[in-house]
Design a protein around this motif. Structure first.
Motif, short mmCIF file in Angstrom:
data_model
loop_
_atom_site.label_atom_id
_atom_site.label_comp_id
_atom_site.label_asym_id
_atom_site.label_seq_id
_atom_site.Cartn_x
_atom_site.Cartn_y
_atom_site.Cartn_z
N ASN A 36 0.80 -1.21 0.00
CA ASN A 36 0.00 0.00 0.00
C ASN A 36 0.85 1.28 0.00
O ASN A 36 0.31 2.37 -0.17
CB ASN A 36 -0.93 0.01 1.21
N SER A 39 0.80 3.88 -3.21
CA SER A 39 -0.32 4.83 -3.34
C SER A 39 -0.23 5.92 -2.28
O SER A 39 -0.55 7.08 -2.55
CB SER A 39 -1.66 4.11 -3.28
N ALA A 40 0.23 5.59 -1.08
CA ALA A 40 0.38 6.60 -0.04
C ALA A 40 1.45 7.61 -0.42
O ALA A 40 1.29 8.82 -0.22
CB ALA A 40 0.72 5.94 1.30
N ALA A 42 2.37 8.33 -3.55
CA ALA A 42 1.84 9.11 -4.67
C ALA A 42 0.93 10.23 -4.17
O ALA A 42 1.00 11.36 -4.66
CB ALA A 42 1.08 8.20 -5.63
N THR A 43 0.12 9.95 -3.17
CA THR A 43 -0.75 10.97 -2.58
C THR A 43 0.08 12.05 -1.91
O THR A 43 -0.17 13.25 -2.07
CB THR A 43 -1.73 10.33 -1.58
N TRP A 44 1.10 11.64 -1.17
CA TRP A 44 1.99 12.60 -0.51
C TRP A 44 2.69 13.46 -1.55
O TRP A 44 2.78 14.68 -1.42
CB TRP A 44 3.01 11.86 0.36
N GLN A 45 3.21 12.82 -2.60
CA GLN A 45 3.94 13.55 -3.65
C GLN A 45 3.04 14.57 -4.34
O GLN A 45 3.49 15.68 -4.64
CB GLN A 45 4.48 12.56 -4.68
N ALA A 46 1.78 14.24 -4.58
CA ALA A 46 0.84 15.18 -5.20
C ALA A 46 0.61 16.41 -4.32
O ALA A 46 0.42 17.52 -4.82
CB ALA A 46 -0.47 14.49 -5.50
N ALA A 47 0.65 16.22 -3.01
CA ALA A 47 0.45 17.33 -2.08
C ALA A 47 1.72 18.14 -1.84
O ALA A 47 1.66 19.24 -1.28
CB ALA A 47 -0.07 16.80 -0.74
#
Length: 68
Positions: A36, A39-40, A42-47
């Motif tokens: 997992n 995806s965590a 990727a979410t952090w990187q987008a923010a």
């Protein structure tokens, strides 16, 4: 479990630091964290678009290493 990140600024690649992602679910094994983790991250990187994730790894809560 948590994900430990080694991150560097895109504009200044020599400026690096460590950060962590505390997983909202209690991953019971390193395998689940690794599965997992992508995806965590990727979410952090987008923010945080100004940062680049150089390295990462999973660690159990309460057993944080001194460095990544």
């Amino acid at each position: 479990m948590m994900i430990l990140l080694s991150i560097c600024l895109l504009s200044q690649p020599t400026t690096c630091r460590e950060d962590r992602i505390n997983l909202s679910y209690e991953a019971s094994s390193p395998f689940i964290c690794l599965r997992n983790g992508q995806s965590a991250i990727a979410t952090w990187q987008a923010a945080h678009p100004e940062w680049h994730v150089a390295r990462w790894r999973c660690a159990a809560r309460g057993s944080e290493p001194k460095n990544l």
